[in-house]
Design an enzyme around this catalytic site. Structure first.
Site, PDB file in Angstrom:
ATOM      1  N   TYR A   4       0.860  -1.188   0.000  1.00 14.76           N
ATOM      2  CA  TYR A   4       0.000   0.000   0.000  1.00 14.76           C
ATOM      3  C   TYR A   4       0.886   1.224   0.000  1.00 14.76           C
ATOM      4  O   TYR A   4       1.887   1.270   0.718  1.00 14.76           O
ATOM      5  CB  TYR A   4      -0.885  -0.007   1.253  1.00 14.76           C
TER       6      TYR A   4
ATOM      7  N   LYS B 121       4.784   8.757   9.296  1.00 11.36           N
ATOM      8  CA  LYS B 121       4.527   8.114  10.595  1.00 11.36           C
ATOM      9  C   LYS B 121       5.594   8.459  11.645  1.00 11.36           C
ATOM     10  O   LYS B 121       5.602   9.562  12.169  1.00 11.36           O
ATOM     11  CB  LYS B 121       4.377   6.609  10.396  1.00 11.36           C
TER      12      LYS B 121
ATOM     13  N   ASP C 179       9.317   2.785  -0.352  1.00 12.06           N
ATOM     14  CA  ASP C 179       8.288   3.439   0.442  1.00 12.06           C
ATOM     15  C   ASP C 179       8.500   3.000   1.889  1.00 12.06           C
ATOM     16  O   ASP C 179       8.064   1.926   2.300  1.00 12.06           O
ATOM     17  CB  ASP C 179       6.896   3.061  -0.071  1.00 12.06           C
TER      18      ASP C 179
HETATM   19  N1  PLP Z   1       2.930   4.079   2.348  1.00 14.91           N
HETATM   20  C1  PLP Z   1       2.879   3.114   3.272  1.00 14.91           C
HETATM   21  C2  PLP Z   1       3.883   2.005   3.237  1.00 14.91           C
HETATM   22  C3  PLP Z   1       1.907   3.135   4.272  1.00 14.91           C
HETATM   23  O1  PLP Z   1       1.855   2.155   5.181  1.00 14.91           O
HETATM   24  C4  PLP Z   1       0.974   4.197   4.284  1.00 14.91           C
HETATM   25  C5  PLP Z   1      -0.082   4.264   5.297  1.00 14.91           C
HETATM   26  O2  PLP Z   1      -0.349   3.343   6.032  1.00 14.91           O
HETATM   27  C6  PLP Z   1       1.067   5.181   3.298  1.00 14.91           C
HETATM   28  C7  PLP Z   1       2.064   5.099   2.356  1.00 14.91           C
HETATM   29  C8  PLP Z   1       0.122   6.317   3.283  1.00 14.91           C
HETATM   30  O3  PLP Z   1       0.367   7.175   4.335  1.00 14.91           O
HETATM   31  P1  PLP Z   1      -0.778   8.173   4.873  1.00 14.91           P
HETATM   32  O4  PLP Z   1      -1.827   7.320   5.501  1.00 14.91           O
HETATM   33  O5  PLP Z   1      -0.049   9.064   5.836  1.00 14.91           O
HETATM   34  O6  PLP Z   1      -1.284   8.927   3.692  1.00 14.91           O
END
Ligand code: PLP
Length: 425
Positions: A143, A264, A236
């Site tokens: 994700y 995060k 990511d």
């Molecule tokens: N990338 C990863 C690996 C994530 O786990 C998340 C959210 O859980 C995101 C991107 C998206 O982040 P946000 O919820 O702050 O938009």
């Protein structure tokens, strides 16, 4: 359910879709009424009814120290007293960027944004601009936020042209997204053939199908395939950054991406995120270069204060203690499942734990697509009844915080073990 929760529940559903501001909070996968949290302290959450839970959601990984950590609270409070947003650069932004670069040296330059979603969207735009290509390759089960190019499904298995996984996402956009199988280099090689892919975007430890670590050689193989095809490698690390190691998954597995996204923990569990990487690429971002990207709240002083206060507290020792805690949690869950003759996989890396009931091995989405959701829901509620809140879905990673380590964790592991025993009885 008490009258208070019932009343808040119906009021929330009248004003917010599903009563929530992010879908998983609605507890759809496990049923029951989601709690309303009024405060957190250390490893515990307190609900509006005055119930207390040991919290393994940890703001979906963002909380690494514990809720309302006194140093973080003080830093944010002091920052707020100086002003909550200026729209003009602060020294704190420079200090934070320098600290992040020290911890994650591949991020030679970076840009602060406001969410992980924004970070991945911006990194992809930059990769497309830098390569002059439009395609992007991602992995089933990973994700990257809710940006259009990432909301794809494969239909069946690998896909050269992703199909929107949500109405409102134009098929023209997802037709540029290719979907490979996690931990399967051959699938990546096939989908890179023919060219046109700007970037491979990957969670270096997958955390959004439960916690699925990379098999040995997978990340190195991605680096090699990207180099061979002139494709940029984007890690990511919104979830893994500062959560699996002080230098992120890239330091743990010793593979260097071209671009990295963080969020995060990197924002001290406030609404902030970053993307960055090779200086030659980052210099293409506006106003140094032509790739447009901006944000009114980016580099916000409350975020930079929380981030600095958090990152300054991270030590290598913390991740060793997380690993030891993960091992203890895994041993107990495996023991209970083993006694019941029930297959289970428990993975852990740093402060991430993945618990998969009813499967023998987990390497990619194919292995977890058919998890028994009813069984998980029973386990979830058995744990909740014992005062332990795990993420309300079989596809979410559990997160450790420094505040768990010690007695709180011992008792939580006992309660989780007992909950599993009751579920499998
Ligand atoms: N990338 C990863 C690996 C994530 O786990 C998340 C959210 O859980 C995101 C991107 C998206 O982040 P946000 O919820 O702050 O938009």
């Amino acid at each position: 359910m008490t009258v208070v929760v019932e009343e808040l529940g119906s009021r929330s559903r009248a004003v917010m879709p599903g009563g929530v501001n992010s879908p998983v909070r609605a507890f759809t996968a496990v049923g029951g009424d989601p709690p309303f949290v009024v405060s957190g302290k250390g490893a515990h959450l307190r609900t509006v009814e005055g119930r207390e839970f040991v919290d393994f959601i940890a703001s979906w990984g963002g909380q690494i120290l514990g809720h309302a950590d006194p140093e973080v609270v003080q830093a944010v409070t002091e920052a707020a007293m100086r002003g909550t947003s200026f729209g003009v650069t602060t020294p704190a932004e420079v200090e934070l960027a320098e600290l992040v670069r020290e911890l994650v040296p591949s991020m030679e330059m970076m840009r602060m944004v406001n969410s992980g979603t924004e970070a991945t969207m911006s990194a992809l735009r930059l990769a497309r601009a830098a390569t002059g290509r439009s395609g992007v390759l991602v992995f089933e089960g990973c994700y990257h936020g809710h940006g259009d190019p990432f909301l794809v499904r494969a239909g069946s298995g690998l896909a050269m042209f992703g199909v929107p996984s949500s109405p409102g996402v134009p098929p023209e956009v997802t037709s540029l997204t290719r979907l490979a199988r996690y931990n399967d280099l051959a699938s990546v090689a096939t989908l890179l053939e023919g060219g046109g892919v700007a970037a491979v975007v990957v969670e270096p430890v997958a955390g959004n199908m439960g916690c699925v670590p990379p098999v040995p050689g997978f990340l190195e193989g991605l680096r090699r395939l990207c180099d061979q095809t002139g494709t940029l490698l984007v890690f990511d690390e919104v979830m893994t950054g500062f959560r699996v190691a002080r230098g992120g998954a890239q330091s743990l597995y010793e593979v260097t991406p071209d671009l990295t996204t963080l969020g995060k923990v990197a924002a001290g569990a406030t609404p902030g995120a970053l993307y960055g990487g090779r200086a030659d690429l980052m210099r293409m971002v506006s106003p140094d270069g032509p790739v447009y990207q901006a944000g009114t709240m980016s580099g916000n002083p409350l975020v930079t204060a929380a981030a600095m206060a958090t990152l300054n507290r991270l030590t290598d020792d913390l991740y060793e203690r997380f690993d030891a805690a993960g091992e203890r949690m895994a041993a107990e869950l495996r023991r209970v499942a083993g006694q019941a003759g029930h297959p289970i996989v428990v993975n852990y890396v740093g402060g991430m734990i993945g618990v998969f009931l009813g499967v023998e091995q987990v390497r990619s989405w194919d292995d977890v697509a058919e998890l028994d959701r009813g069984l998980f829901a029973r386990f979830f509620h058995a744990a909740l009844d014992r005062g332990v809140l795990v993420p309300p879905s079989p596809y979410e990673t559990w997160f450790l915080m420094e505040a768990h380590l010690g007695d709180v964790l011992d008792r939580a592991i006992e309660n989780i073990g007992a909950a599993l025993q009751e579920t499998l009885r």
